[in-house]
Design an enzyme around this catalytic site. Sequence first.
Site, PDB file in Angstrom:
ATOM      1  N   ARG A  37      19.985 -24.480 -28.901  1.00  0.00           N
ATOM      2  CA  ARG A  37      20.395 -24.969 -30.223  1.00  0.00           C
ATOM      3  C   ARG A  37      20.250 -26.487 -30.401  1.00  0.00           C
ATOM      4  O   ARG A  37      19.811 -26.933 -31.473  1.00  0.00           O
ATOM      5  CB  ARG A  37      21.827 -24.543 -30.529  1.00  0.00           C
ATOM      6  CG  ARG A  37      22.007 -23.032 -30.628  1.00  0.00           C
ATOM      7  CD  ARG A  37      23.421 -22.647 -31.059  1.00  0.00           C
ATOM      8  NE  ARG A  37      23.639 -22.992 -32.454  1.00  0.00           N
ATOM      9  CZ  ARG A  37      24.434 -23.971 -32.855  1.00  0.00           C
ATOM     10  NH1 ARG A  37      25.064 -24.727 -31.976  1.00  0.00           N
ATOM     11  NH2 ARG A  37      24.580 -24.223 -34.142  1.00  0.00           N
ATOM     12  N   GLY A  86      29.066 -14.338 -38.373  1.00  0.00           N
ATOM     13  CA  GLY A  86      28.576 -14.329 -36.988  1.00  0.00           C
ATOM     14  C   GLY A  86      29.177 -15.489 -36.246  1.00  0.00           C
ATOM     15  O   GLY A  86      30.115 -15.360 -35.466  1.00  0.00           O
ATOM     16  N   GLU A 113      29.459 -10.777 -43.652  1.00  0.00           N
ATOM     17  CA  GLU A 113      28.726 -10.698 -42.385  1.00  0.00           C
ATOM     18  C   GLU A 113      28.880 -11.981 -41.563  1.00  0.00           C
ATOM     19  O   GLU A 113      27.909 -12.701 -41.322  1.00  0.00           O
ATOM     20  CB  GLU A 113      27.239 -10.430 -42.661  1.00  0.00           C
ATOM     21  CG  GLU A 113      26.992  -9.110 -43.385  1.00  0.00           C
ATOM     22  CD  GLU A 113      25.547  -8.957 -43.834  1.00  0.00           C
ATOM     23  OE1 GLU A 113      24.778  -9.929 -43.672  1.00  0.00           O
ATOM     24  OE2 GLU A 113      25.202  -7.893 -44.344  1.00  0.00           O
ATOM     25  N   CYS A 166      10.839 -28.600 -18.061  1.00  0.00           N
ATOM     26  CA  CYS A 166       9.734 -29.553 -18.009  1.00  0.00           C
ATOM     27  C   CYS A 166       9.201 -29.864 -19.406  1.00  0.00           C
ATOM     28  O   CYS A 166       8.092 -29.504 -19.770  1.00  0.00           O
ATOM     29  CB  CYS A 166       8.616 -29.014 -17.117  1.00  0.00           C
ATOM     30  SG  CYS A 166       7.342 -30.232 -16.782  1.00  0.00           S
ATOM     31  N   GLU A 167      10.022 -30.476 -20.201  1.00  0.00           N
ATOM     32  CA  GLU A 167       9.697 -31.093 -21.489  1.00  0.00           C
ATOM     33  C   GLU A 167      10.968 -31.771 -21.974  1.00  0.00           C
ATOM     34  O   GLU A 167      12.012 -31.657 -21.324  1.00  0.00           O
ATOM     35  CB  GLU A 167       9.190 -30.071 -22.511  1.00  0.00           C
ATOM     36  CG  GLU A 167      10.170 -28.999 -22.922  1.00  0.00           C
ATOM     37  CD  GLU A 167       9.577 -28.088 -23.992  1.00  0.00           C
ATOM     38  OE1 GLU A 167       9.944 -28.275 -25.149  1.00  0.00           O
ATOM     39  OE2 GLU A 167       8.767 -27.221 -23.660  1.00  0.00           O
ATOM     40  N   GLY A 193      27.793 -17.109 -43.137  1.00  0.00           N
ATOM     41  CA  GLY A 193      27.402 -18.508 -43.144  1.00  0.00           C
ATOM     42  C   GLY A 193      28.556 -19.481 -43.130  1.00  0.00           C
ATOM     43  O   GLY A 193      28.378 -20.672 -43.399  1.00  0.00           O
TER      44      GLY A 193
END
EC number: 4.1.1.20
Length: 410
Positions: free
Chosen positions: A307, A270, A268, A337-338, A227
């Site tokens: 994201r 990432g 851990e 298409c949004e 994190g």
Amino acid sequence: MNSNQHPQDIQGVSLLSLADQYELPLYVYDGEKIVNQIHAMQEAFASVPLKIKYATKALPNISVLKLVRNAGAGIDAVSIEEVRLGMLAGYEASEIMYTPSGVSWKEIEEAVDLGVMVNLDSIPLIREFGEKYGNRVPACIRINPHIMAGGNSKISVGHKHSKFGISIEQIDQIVQTVEKYQLSIAGLHVHTGSDILDAEVFLRGAKVLFDAAKHFKELKFIDCGGGFKVAYKAGDPFTDIQEVGRIVSKAFLEFCEDYGRPLELWLEPGKFLVSESGYFLAKTNLVKETPTVTFVGVDSGLNHLIRPMMYDAYHDVYNLSNPNGPERTYHIVGYICETDTLAADRKLSEVRAGDVLVLKNAGAYGFSMASNYNSRLRPAEVLIWKGQAHLIRKREEFEDLVRHQVQIEL
């Protein structure tokens, strides 16, 4: 400023030449950056027996996993498919931590058969694991520490109402279940969230495990998760990994002394390892002026980089084709298409149709969360290593989109 903050090349490889060679959109990764981040973490925790378990879900390309392995890091997998990807990349089962959430029992059995360490995150799972394996298969237990941390509610996973882990308030029930089946518990695990700045948050999570460890006499490791925050733009705060290493290592060594023997410390990371290595290149289709906003429409969208829409994530953007043009303010939007905004109210060097834009910090949760939404094809991936560009994933073709569809007669 542009040459430092907005690179035209990676390790001497021109980004524009990659755009020409591999077409756009395109993911490009700086392998040296990934390795340097691993080394920085190893250095920060040099005083303890550290094992890095790279969070595969951030960027699961097999070639990246090989690079991570060669740099001395193991992996954390959250699916049996990630476990198998790790093994294809050359990892031994002993180098893989498997941390599932709510998966089928069949997947647990497959992980045990492959020989990886299983991280148990519910009391029913501990019970079922005990009934099947007893003390024959070592396992880890994931604790929910009831700590709210992280830059976004969707990536805060250690709070009281999170689905992840077993509440620390249920420690007595955990111990009773472990004792009933005489389980061999090799490690305790905690992960509070992502984008954490404060070293004290990591320390609080670690102390929850230190306290819980008194119930388990045969531990081999304590896993404090990940994190760590990276900077998304100039002046952005980021986790001081040296400070975290100093504070957590000191507390860990004191814990080991109280515990009576040395353990390993597992982490851990990432995003910390791969986010800043990634550059997402997209071509400008049009510049569209309205009375209130100037839109830059690119040949990509949330199908390739979700994201910003999913997490309100910030990705710094620059104009690779026209770095010295006059600045203007734009909304960079995709072709889905949004509502599909990649970046809003950004000052960029003047953008023209055909220009190549670069979105930074695209190494983590970029391609790994990409989809075929709107029946769009996923882009290629390129890894820059030792000054050479390596294609590590081919661009999809229409045949890939329909490969597994089955047409029936109607």
